[in-house]
Design an enzyme around this catalytic site. Sequence first.
Site, PDB file in Angstrom:
ATOM      1  N   LYS A 178       0.831  -1.225   0.007  1.00 56.47           N
ATOM      2  CA  LYS A 178       0.030  -0.068   0.264  1.00 56.47           C
ATOM      3  C   LYS A 178       1.011   1.283  -0.055  1.00 56.47           C
ATOM      4  O   LYS A 178       1.401   1.803   1.123  1.00 56.47           O
ATOM      5  CB  LYS A 178      -1.079  -0.029   1.205  1.00 56.47           C
ATOM      6  CG  LYS A 178      -1.716   1.055   1.166  1.00 56.47           C
ATOM      7  CD  LYS A 178      -2.242   1.857   2.487  1.00 56.47           C
ATOM      8  CE  LYS A 178      -1.607   3.019   2.758  1.00 56.47           C
ATOM      9  NZ  LYS A 178      -1.465   4.162   2.061  1.00 56.47           N
ATOM     10  N   GLY A 231       6.468   5.445   8.516  1.00 56.59           N
ATOM     11  CA  GLY A 231       5.826   6.711   8.535  1.00 56.59           C
ATOM     12  C   GLY A 231       6.036   7.352   9.972  1.00 56.59           C
ATOM     13  O   GLY A 231       6.945   7.558  10.670  1.00 56.59           O
ATOM     14  N   SER A 232       4.941   7.977  10.329  1.00 53.90           N
ATOM     15  CA  SER A 232       5.121   8.940  11.531  1.00 53.90           C
ATOM     16  C   SER A 232       4.784   8.153  12.753  1.00 53.90           C
ATOM     17  O   SER A 232       4.562   7.098  12.923  1.00 53.90           O
ATOM     18  CB  SER A 232       4.198  10.140  11.495  1.00 53.90           C
ATOM     19  OG  SER A 232       2.833   9.548  11.623  1.00 53.90           O
ATOM     20  N   GLY A 236       2.781   4.907  13.674  1.00 51.70           N
ATOM     21  CA  GLY A 236       3.564   3.510  14.229  1.00 51.70           C
ATOM     22  C   GLY A 236       2.686   2.936  15.566  1.00 51.70           C
ATOM     23  O   GLY A 236       2.569   1.743  15.708  1.00 51.70           O
ATOM     24  N   GLU A 253       9.651   1.806  11.036  1.00 53.09           N
ATOM     25  CA  GLU A 253      10.696   3.203  10.631  1.00 53.09           C
ATOM     26  C   GLU A 253       9.811   4.398  10.946  1.00 53.09           C
ATOM     27  O   GLU A 253       9.292   5.013  10.216  1.00 53.09           O
ATOM     28  CB  GLU A 253      11.396   2.951   9.594  1.00 53.09           C
ATOM     29  CG  GLU A 253      12.117   1.788   9.134  1.00 53.09           C
ATOM     30  CD  GLU A 253      13.417   1.753  10.122  1.00 53.09           C
ATOM     31  OE1 GLU A 253      14.139   2.985  10.470  1.00 53.09           O
ATOM     32  OE2 GLU A 253      13.970   0.764  10.228  1.00 53.09           O
ATOM     33  N   CYS A 287      13.363  11.542   7.080  1.00 52.71           N
ATOM     34  CA  CYS A 287      13.279  11.164   8.327  1.00 52.71           C
ATOM     35  C   CYS A 287      14.742  11.333   8.900  1.00 52.71           C
ATOM     36  O   CYS A 287      14.859  11.666  10.022  1.00 52.71           O
ATOM     37  CB  CYS A 287      12.978   9.799   8.509  1.00 52.71           C
ATOM     38  SG  CYS A 287      13.963   8.623   7.230  1.00 52.71           S
ATOM     39  N   GLU A 388       9.239  16.773  15.424  1.00 55.09           N
ATOM     40  CA  GLU A 388       9.569  16.590  14.048  1.00 55.09           C
ATOM     41  C   GLU A 388       8.775  17.576  13.217  1.00 55.09           C
ATOM     42  O   GLU A 388       7.588  17.741  13.363  1.00 55.09           O
ATOM     43  CB  GLU A 388       9.012  15.165  13.636  1.00 55.09           C
ATOM     44  CG  GLU A 388       9.861  14.801  12.324  1.00 55.09           C
ATOM     45  CD  GLU A 388       9.536  13.573  11.590  1.00 55.09           C
ATOM     46  OE1 GLU A 388       8.511  13.163  11.818  1.00 55.09           O
ATOM     47  OE2 GLU A 388      10.480  13.051  11.128  1.00 55.09           O
TER      48      GLU A 388
END
Length: 497
Positions: A178, A231-232, A236, A253, A287, A388
């Site tokens: 996806k 992703g963020s 996660g 990650e 990232c 972030e």
Amino acid sequence: MAILGAKTFQNYIDGEWVDAASGETFESTSPANGDAIGVFPRSSAADVERAVAAAKHAYEDWRLVPAPKRGELLFRFAHLLSEQKEDLAQLMAHEMGKVLPEARGDVQEAIDMAYYMGGEGRRLFGQTTPSELRDKFNMSVRQPIGVVGVITPWNFPIAIPSWKMLPALVCGNTVVFKPATDTPTLGERFVELLVEAGVSAGVVNIVHGGGGEVGNALVQHPDVPVISLTGSRETGVEVTKTGADRLKHIHLELGGKNAIIVLDDANLDLAVDGIIWSAFGTSGQRCTAASRVIAHEAVYDKLVARLVAEAEKMQLGYGWEDETDVGPVINQAALDKIHSYTEIGKDEGATLLTGGEVASGNGLEKGYYYRPTVFGDVDPQMRIAQEEIFGPTTAVIKVRDVDQAIEVSNGIKYGLSSSIFTQDVNRAFRAMRDLKAGITYINAGTIGAEVHLPFGGVKDTGNGHREAGQAALDFFTEWKSIYVDYSGKLQKAQIDT
Ligand code: NAD
């Protein structure tokens, strides 16, 4: 290249290109100028169901294909990616926004990964060990796990799918992929090239659509034992909770708040180059971006002046134009978030040294552009130094020595990349040991990972797994220990001593 206009795309399930069960669609547009890129199926759990069933069925054959043959498929894929590198890079500059040299690098990373993981087809080493008993042989082998759900972000739309799908495939797993809804065309092209490389029906499937629908359905599905997500942090956490009931193997990650330390003995020219590249490359949407600079007080003023001068020279524009240094950010929500952090930084009492505004003029108002932004006088506890931002904003923090520099660098919840500029080997080794991060660079910025070393972070950047290198194989396989007793009698370990 010809950019696609409103071309309509489909999912790829069980070897066929198909619409979403619902017949609904969504559009991908360019963050650079709003041009239409393509129309994609807005899929739902029903489409995930079909794709998982296909992948589950295909697994029973794919796991038995000799690993060197699986590797050969990846070599063919690497070759096709190389042939298509320029077209893919152009498409990326349009659909995702990054500048062409970086877009080419994104594709190159996937080429490197395909060759590297293709080679694993002839390794996938296990171990043999002596037995504590006579006439007995011990070994461990890697075994594939089953259907892997691959969920990716938009910021490395070719590289990140390669970090996940290629090791998963060479290890003998099948995949339901996806991609992010901001970069579906690149996900689609990735799968088209795998199909051209010869992947058989059901081994790789792509289902387009949102995280809440397609992503969530994948994570919930009982026949998907493995999820690999980039992703963020928030996503996660959600995916971990959703997968917990079924004890899924979840590889995460997540975000970063990476710092570059510049000590008093640093080569300042090099440090400035490293910071500009790491803070503003990919418009700060990596990232591993350097969103903090930790400067020794002896070089702080000089460094800040140089950074501001360089940031102000950077040319904003379309990623596909040669003179562009900084492309757009991905969408309006990202632009709003980035600007909100400028306001937060000012309210917190940091000094806005340059940037801090949405860029317009010369057609930029058709896309999402933010001026490279540098804050000075930043306290390590300020939100702009802790959270972030994922945009072209960096916060400069003054410190008195290497001890304080390392403490500030570590004083965040994330732990992905880190960097130090110094000529002193003792202080460099100290940093290598004490910086709490998955990656440390000496005399280079925070970006530049190579595919044959593990990639990932500590603390809230992940959950202990790594992608790339040999470490990726550990996530996409499970160990089986095998004991072969050729003594002809029942021998009891730990008892027949
Ligand atoms: P995101 O978390 O919004 O989305 C990532 C993917 O997860 C998308 O495909 C999305 O559709 C899907 N998703 C969202 N909610 C989901 C859910 N509930 N269940 C299943 N899937 C879901 O992140 P993004 O905005 O696309 O990417 C930016 C983030 O990714 C940043 O935080 C960045 O640091 C991080 N990132 C990390 C790395 C790394 O290797 N550590 C690399 C690149 C990006």
